[in-house]
Scaffold this motif. Structure first.
Motif, mmCIF file in Angstrom:
data_model
loop_
_atom_site.group_PDB
_atom_site.id
_atom_site.type_symbol
_atom_site.label_atom_id
_atom_site.label_comp_id
_atom_site.label_asym_id
_atom_site.label_seq_id
_atom_site.Cartn_x
_atom_site.Cartn_y
_atom_site.Cartn_z
ATOM 1 N N GLU A 6 0.840 -1.196 0.000
ATOM 2 C CA GLU A 6 0.000 0.000 0.000
ATOM 3 C C GLU A 6 0.877 1.249 0.000
ATOM 4 N N CYS A 22 -2.790 0.517 -3.927
ATOM 5 C CA CYS A 22 -2.361 -0.817 -3.518
ATOM 6 C C CYS A 22 -2.056 -1.630 -4.762
ATOM 7 N N TRP A 36 -10.218 -2.804 1.074
ATOM 8 C CA TRP A 36 -9.555 -1.932 2.038
ATOM 9 C C TRP A 36 -10.197 -2.133 3.407
ATOM 10 N N CYS A 96 -4.682 -3.036 2.710
ATOM 11 C CA CYS A 96 -5.203 -3.607 1.478
ATOM 12 C C CYS A 96 -5.140 -5.121 1.605
ATOM 13 N N GLY A 114 -1.371 -6.419 2.961
ATOM 14 C CA GLY A 114 -0.223 -5.535 2.959
ATOM 15 C C GLY A 114 0.146 -5.146 4.389
#
Length: 123
Positions: A6, A22, A36, A96, A114
């Motif tokens: 991200e 992302c 998200w 993300c 992430g």
């Protein structure tokens, strides 16, 4: 190996905007949904929005539905979150996530994550 990264977080004043990005590399399957989530200190991880492989979007956090927009790039390995009219309550780490199925609001349903990007909204 799938890598989710991200970017785009930062410090912004209330009323301002940020665009989070992302990228998920190493995805070898289709029908991937990307989402998200956000997590504020002392709170549970909360689903914000998701976009399916076909481009159908879903918004889960009532407080953000009218202000945030999720989109996906042409490669389908990138996803964005446009955040407008930001409020101090939006302050959180934004993550993300990706999964090899349709959208879900449960963080438990996502396989790939992430490291997060911090969004801080000052009043």
């Amino acid at each position: 190996q799938v890598l989710v990264v991200e970017s785009g977080g930062g410090l912004v004043q209330a009323g301002g905007s940020l665009r989070l990005s992302c990228t998920a590399s190493g995805l070898t399957f289709t029908n991937t949904a990307m989402a998200w989530f956000r997590q504020a200190p002392g709170k549970e991880r909360e689903a914000v929005a998701c976009i399916s492989w076909t481009g159908t979007s879903a918004y889960y956090a009532d407080s953000t539905k009218a202000r945030f927009t999720i989109s996906r790039d042409a490669t389908k390995n990138g996803v964005f979150l446009q955040m407008n009219s930001l409020k101090p309550d939006d302050t959180a780490m934004y993550y993300c996530a990706a999964r090899s199925a349709g959208c879900s609001s449960s963080h438990l349903a996502y396989n790939y994550w992430g490291q997060g990007t911090q969004v801080t909204v000052s009043s």
